[in-house]
Enzyme design. Structure first.
Site, short mmCIF file in Angstrom:
data_model
loop_
_atom_site.label_atom_id
_atom_site.label_comp_id
_atom_site.label_asym_id
_atom_site.label_seq_id
_atom_site.Cartn_x
_atom_site.Cartn_y
_atom_site.Cartn_z
N PRO A 101 -3.49 -5.61 -5.28
CA PRO A 101 -2.69 -5.34 -6.48
C PRO A 101 -2.64 -3.84 -6.80
CG PRO A 101 -4.49 -6.89 -6.92
CD PRO A 101 -4.72 -6.31 -5.58
N GLU A 102 -1.47 -3.25 -6.60
CA GLU A 102 -1.21 -1.89 -7.06
C GLU A 102 -0.25 -2.01 -8.23
OE1 GLU A 102 -0.22 0.79 -3.80
OE2 GLU A 102 -1.37 -0.42 -2.40
N LYS A 153 -3.63 0.42 -12.61
CA LYS A 153 -3.84 -0.90 -12.01
C LYS A 153 -4.62 -1.83 -12.94
CE LYS A 153 -4.10 1.39 -7.52
NZ LYS A 153 -4.99 1.80 -6.41
N ARG A 155 -9.47 6.22 4.94
CA ARG A 155 -8.51 5.15 4.70
C ARG A 155 -7.38 5.20 5.71
NH1 ARG A 155 -9.00 6.03 -1.47
NH2 ARG A 155 -10.66 4.57 -1.87
#
Length: 300
Positions: free
Chosen positions: A2-3, A69, A289
DNA sequence: AGTTGTGTTGAAGA
DNA sequence: ATCTTCAACACAAC
């Protein structure tokens, strides 16, 4: 994951379904995710689940909004629930019944799909409707704050501007970026610079803007910054419109997939052809990342 | 069957 | 101070 678009999708749905409802009860099998925050600094109160449960009981949800968020439920009695779904958490709305240790959806449908069955927190509302949190990796956090304390807390105040806010102009975006250093992808994902963008949308925004994720901020031209700004708004708005992405664990509160996967150009598409120039999408690491990009149309 | 990748955030280490 | 690494946790894919 969820962004911003996924959280926004959830918040809009919750407004329709649980606004003006009151909590009757709350259940969890993982009390660690719940915290009571109190005092001027919002310290974690040492306590147990029963405290949390007692404090929540009969509180009415008066206002539902999003910051970055974070999902924010403002309750009666000047209390607020702050929910961060982290990686695999997602809120679901429906009806469940306890079936030897597990919450089983009352009727067949999307809530029965595997990704929606990791229910570790379940609220029951005063009309019988339930609000569940399915979270495979159990990183999600739910905090109970004094409303005023939360507004002046670091959790909220340290966040950068909302990328879709009307008054967040290109000039302001440029200002916010200018005095930062590092690679553009890292800076876009830094919640203290801009709130709400994570790994997926940073990759998608930079592909749209034709900017390499590894490019240093100080080497960006004004033209490139403008393209990133325009792409940021375009991609985030598009993603909200189609109710977010569901490449991994996120689902809308009915348990259904979001529609953004059809528009996903680079994230987790290593080895596939770029839809713009046919070059092969590459994957690299930036600050630990993954970053996906087209080596041909996103040159350094 | 053991190892690795997953990605958000904050804390710990350098 | 400022940067990087890691832990929280569970599972799929290799």
């Amino acid at each position: 994951m969820p962004e911003l678009p996924e959280v926004e999708t959830t918040v809009r749905f919750l407004r329709k379904k649980v606004r003006n409802r009151a909590f009757i009860d709350v259940w969890t099998d993982f009390a660690k995710m719940l915290q009571i925050r109190q005092g001027s600094t919002g310290q974690v109160k040492k306590g147990n689940f029963e405290d949390f449960r007692k404090q929540l009981k009969n509180k009415k949800i008066q206002k539902i909004w999003r910051r970055g968020k974070n999902i924010i439920l403002e309750l009666s009695c000047d209390k607020t629930l702050l929910i961060h779904q982290k990686l695999t958490g997602h809120l679901l709305v429906g009806y469940w019944i306890m079936d030897n240790g597990y919450w089983k959806p009352k009727s067949r449908g999307f809530l029965g799909e595997k990704v929606n069955t990791y229910i570790h927190l379940l609220f029951t509302m005063d009309n019988g409707l339930m609000l569940g949190l399915s979270d495979l990796r159990k990183f999600a956090k739910v905090e109970l704050w004094d409303t005023e304390k939360l507004k002046e807390s670091k959790a909220i105040l340290s966040l950068g501007p909302e990328p879709l806010a009307k008054d967040f102009t290109f000039e302001k975006f440029k200002e916010y970026l200018k005095n930062k250093k590092g690679k553009i992808k890292q800076v876009l994902m830094n919640q203290e610079v801009i709130a709400g963008i994570g790994n997926i949308y940073s990759d998608e925004i930079l592909w749209e803007a034709k900017v390499n994720p590894c490019k240093e901020i100080k080497r960006l031209s004004d033209k490139e910054i403008k393209k990133i700004y325009d792409a940021m708004r375009k991609i985030l708005e598009k993603a909200i419109k189609v109710q977010g992405e569901s490449i991994s664990d996120y689902r809308t509160p009915t348990g259904e997939r979001g529609g953004f996967d059809k528009f996903r150009k680079v994230y987790r598409r290593e080895g596939e052809k770029c839809s713009r120039c046919q070059a092969v999408i590459k994957k690299t690491k930036i600050g630990g990342r993954s970053a996906h990009f087209c080596p041909k149309c996103q040159t350094l």
